[in-house]
Write an enzyme that holds these catalytic residues in place. Structure first.
Site, mmCIF file in Angstrom:
data_model
loop_
_atom_site.group_PDB
_atom_site.id
_atom_site.type_symbol
_atom_site.label_atom_id
_atom_site.label_comp_id
_atom_site.label_asym_id
_atom_site.label_seq_id
_atom_site.Cartn_x
_atom_site.Cartn_y
_atom_site.Cartn_z
ATOM 1 N N ASN A 7 -20.961 -18.679 15.278
ATOM 2 C CA ASN A 7 -22.184 -18.364 16.014
ATOM 3 C C ASN A 7 -21.802 -17.893 17.422
ATOM 4 O O ASN A 7 -21.155 -18.625 18.170
ATOM 5 C CB ASN A 7 -23.064 -19.624 16.066
ATOM 6 C CG ASN A 7 -24.370 -19.379 16.792
ATOM 7 O OD1 ASN A 7 -24.383 -18.751 17.859
ATOM 8 N ND2 ASN A 7 -25.468 -19.867 16.255
ATOM 9 N N HIS A 10 -23.588 -17.961 22.418
ATOM 10 C CA HIS A 10 -23.178 -18.348 23.774
ATOM 11 C C HIS A 10 -22.484 -17.228 24.534
ATOM 12 O O HIS A 10 -22.434 -17.251 25.762
ATOM 13 C CB HIS A 10 -22.271 -19.578 23.745
ATOM 14 C CG HIS A 10 -23.020 -20.826 23.398
ATOM 15 N ND1 HIS A 10 -24.251 -21.125 23.934
ATOM 16 C CD2 HIS A 10 -22.707 -21.851 22.583
ATOM 17 C CE1 HIS A 10 -24.661 -22.282 23.440
ATOM 18 N NE2 HIS A 10 -23.750 -22.744 22.614
ATOM 19 N N HIS A 43 -28.711 -16.029 16.667
ATOM 20 C CA HIS A 43 -30.097 -16.488 16.656
ATOM 21 C C HIS A 43 -30.890 -15.593 17.611
ATOM 22 O O HIS A 43 -30.648 -15.626 18.818
ATOM 23 C CB HIS A 43 -30.131 -17.953 17.126
ATOM 24 C CG HIS A 43 -31.489 -18.590 17.069
ATOM 25 N ND1 HIS A 43 -31.695 -19.917 17.335
ATOM 26 C CD2 HIS A 43 -32.715 -18.083 16.773
ATOM 27 C CE1 HIS A 43 -32.978 -20.210 17.207
ATOM 28 N NE2 HIS A 43 -33.619 -19.112 16.875
ATOM 29 N N ARG A 45 -33.847 -15.437 19.402
ATOM 30 C CA ARG A 45 -34.944 -16.345 19.754
ATOM 31 C C ARG A 45 -36.159 -15.544 20.200
ATOM 32 O O ARG A 45 -36.035 -14.442 20.731
ATOM 33 C CB ARG A 45 -34.502 -17.292 20.871
ATOM 34 C CG ARG A 45 -33.412 -18.262 20.447
ATOM 35 C CD ARG A 45 -33.146 -19.281 21.543
ATOM 36 N NE ARG A 45 -34.282 -20.154 21.708
ATOM 37 C CZ ARG A 45 -34.341 -21.414 21.254
ATOM 38 N NH1 ARG A 45 -33.314 -21.963 20.648
ATOM 39 N NH2 ARG A 45 -35.422 -22.136 21.439
ATOM 40 N N ARG A 49 -33.612 -15.431 25.005
ATOM 41 C CA ARG A 49 -32.841 -15.997 26.112
ATOM 42 C C ARG A 49 -31.356 -15.627 26.055
ATOM 43 O O ARG A 49 -30.682 -15.668 27.058
ATOM 44 C CB ARG A 49 -33.015 -17.515 26.196
ATOM 45 C CG ARG A 49 -32.339 -18.270 25.103
ATOM 46 C CD ARG A 49 -32.311 -19.767 25.387
ATOM 47 N NE ARG A 49 -33.644 -20.343 25.277
ATOM 48 C CZ ARG A 49 -33.865 -21.611 24.937
ATOM 49 N NH1 ARG A 49 -32.841 -22.417 24.711
ATOM 50 N NH2 ARG A 49 -35.074 -22.078 24.841
ATOM 51 N N GLU A 70 -30.234 -16.191 12.401
ATOM 52 C CA GLU A 70 -31.091 -17.377 12.512
ATOM 53 C C GLU A 70 -32.392 -16.922 13.127
ATOM 54 O O GLU A 70 -32.396 -16.193 14.120
ATOM 55 C CB GLU A 70 -30.441 -18.415 13.421
ATOM 56 C CG GLU A 70 -29.218 -19.055 12.826
ATOM 57 C CD GLU A 70 -28.590 -20.040 13.795
ATOM 58 O OE1 GLU A 70 -29.156 -20.286 14.873
ATOM 59 O OE2 GLU A 70 -27.519 -20.547 13.466
ATOM 60 N N THR A 101 -31.451 -25.628 19.057
ATOM 61 C CA THR A 101 -32.316 -26.019 17.942
ATOM 62 C C THR A 101 -32.186 -27.524 17.733
ATOM 63 O O THR A 101 -31.114 -28.008 17.395
ATOM 64 C CB THR A 101 -31.891 -25.264 16.660
ATOM 65 O OG1 THR A 101 -31.662 -23.911 17.008
ATOM 66 C CG2 THR A 101 -32.957 -25.347 15.598
ATOM 67 N N GLU A 151 -29.224 -24.984 4.887
ATOM 68 C CA GLU A 151 -28.195 -25.401 5.846
ATOM 69 C C GLU A 151 -28.599 -26.776 6.344
ATOM 70 O O GLU A 151 -29.677 -26.932 6.924
ATOM 71 C CB GLU A 151 -28.088 -24.411 7.013
ATOM 72 C CG GLU A 151 -27.044 -24.865 8.041
ATOM 73 C CD GLU A 151 -26.809 -23.857 9.167
ATOM 74 O OE1 GLU A 151 -26.976 -22.640 8.951
ATOM 75 O OE2 GLU A 151 -26.444 -24.312 10.263
ATOM 76 N N HIS A 191 -24.350 -27.398 13.198
ATOM 77 C CA HIS A 191 -24.904 -27.914 14.458
ATOM 78 C C HIS A 191 -24.073 -29.075 14.983
ATOM 79 O O HIS A 191 -23.931 -30.098 14.309
ATOM 80 C CB HIS A 191 -26.366 -28.347 14.347
ATOM 81 C CG HIS A 191 -27.087 -28.150 15.657
ATOM 82 N ND1 HIS A 191 -26.961 -29.023 16.703
ATOM 83 C CD2 HIS A 191 -27.871 -27.153 16.109
ATOM 84 C CE1 HIS A 191 -27.664 -28.584 17.733
ATOM 85 N NE2 HIS A 191 -28.223 -27.442 17.396
HETATM 86 N N1 PXP Z 1 -26.695 -23.721 12.685
HETATM 87 C C1 PXP Z 1 -27.932 -23.529 13.217
HETATM 88 C C2 PXP Z 1 -29.073 -23.343 12.276
HETATM 89 C C3 PXP Z 1 -28.129 -23.487 14.604
HETATM 90 O O1 PXP Z 1 -29.361 -23.293 15.103
HETATM 91 C C4 PXP Z 1 -27.007 -23.614 15.460
HETATM 92 C C5 PXP Z 1 -27.192 -23.531 16.934
HETATM 93 O O2 PXP Z 1 -27.595 -22.255 17.279
HETATM 94 C C6 PXP Z 1 -25.741 -23.789 14.864
HETATM 95 C C7 PXP Z 1 -25.619 -23.868 13.479
HETATM 96 C C8 PXP Z 1 -24.499 -23.923 15.690
HETATM 97 O O3 PXP Z 1 -24.554 -25.093 16.430
HETATM 98 P P1 PXP Z 1 -23.434 -25.376 17.507
HETATM 99 O O4 PXP Z 1 -23.576 -24.315 18.570
HETATM 100 O O5 PXP Z 1 -23.770 -26.745 18.009
HETATM 101 O O6 PXP Z 1 -22.112 -25.291 16.815
#
Ligand code: PXP
Length: 238
Positions: A7, A10, A43, A45, A49, A70, A101, A151, A191
């Site tokens: 992901n 960031h 994602h 959003r 953001r 996402e 999330t 998921e 997550h």
């Molecule tokens: N899976 C989903 C559905 C999420 O919303 C997120 C956060 O955007 C992640 C995985 C990844 O989470 P993390 O950034 O804590 O690894």
């Protein structure tokens, strides 16, 4: 061994801090793929953001593995998804005030909206996955809706104190993983997973793909993104 979805939200968060062009999440996606990422996750959003519409547009053309979007079940974002056609859409809950999330999508409370969104997205040829808490009723309702994948939210496991509390959360994930297999659902997880807590999750029965963002991007600051991805791949393939 499970696949790794990286992901890259960031990366966009850092760019948006200056409202500029760098760092570019598209460059990050290319680097992550070259280091072994099996999927790129972003994602989009509703408040934009971090990831912007254009990022997803360019990623759709550049990503050579799979693009997992996402998204909330809102009409505006659903319209966007069916136009861009990611390989997969993971439906997540979204509240504007949250830092990330915070919980799984409640597919029982929002069954009608979730079902309608799933129908539009899957009719467009996109694989749908529902981001849910590891609760039997949520899994059963997901199967009833007819999605191919879920998921499981691993946040409670990741936040639990190492020891008995964490083991309890791991057992909960384990039971949910078994139920997902019984229901014929592809099992993704994510997550809060990091270099310390990921191995037991990667070893859950039937784990298909782990989606990991924060810990990989955080580690990339010191070792570089490719090395951070390689280290995570090596942990989950143990
Ligand atoms: N899976 C989903 C559905 C999420 O919303 C997120 C956060 O955007 C992640 C995985 C990844 O989470 P993390 O950034 O804590 O690894």
């Amino acid at each position: 061994m499970p696949l790794l979805g990286v992901n890259i939200d960031h990366v966009a968060t850092l760019r948006q801090a200056r409202q500029g062009k760098e760092p570019d999440p598209v460059h990050a996606a290319v680097a992550a793929e070259s280091a072994g990422a099996d999927c790129i996750t972003v994602h989009l959003r509703e408040d934009r953001r971090h990831i912007q519409d254009r990022d997803v547009d360019v990623l759709r053309q550049m990503v050579s593995t799979r693009l997992n979007l996402e998204m909330s079940v809102s009409e505006e974002i659903t319209d966007f998804a069916v136009r861009i056609l990611p390989d997969q859409a993971t439906l997540v809950p979204e509240r504007r005030q949250e830092v990330t999330t915070e919980g799984g999508l409640d597919v029982i409370a929002h069954c009608d909206r979730v079902t309608a969104c799933c129908k539009r997205v899957s009719e467009a040829g996109i694989v749908v996955s529902l981001f849910i808490d590891p609760e039997p009723e949520q899994l059963r309702r997901s199967a009833d809706i007819g999605v191919p994948a879920v998921e499981l939210h691993t946040g409670s496991y990741a936040d639990a104190k190492p020891g008995a509390a964490q083991q309890r959360e791991l057992k909960r994930l384990h039971r949910a993983a078994e139920l997902a297999a019984e229901l014929g659902l592809v099992l993704n997880l994510g997550h809060g997973l990091d270099y310390r807590n990921v191995i037991p999750v990667a070893q859950l029965p039937g784990a298909n793909e782990l989606n990991i963002g924060h810990s990989i991007i955080a580690r990339s600051i010191t070792v570089g993104l490719q090395q951070a991805v390689r280290e995570m791949k090596s942990l989950i393939s143990r």
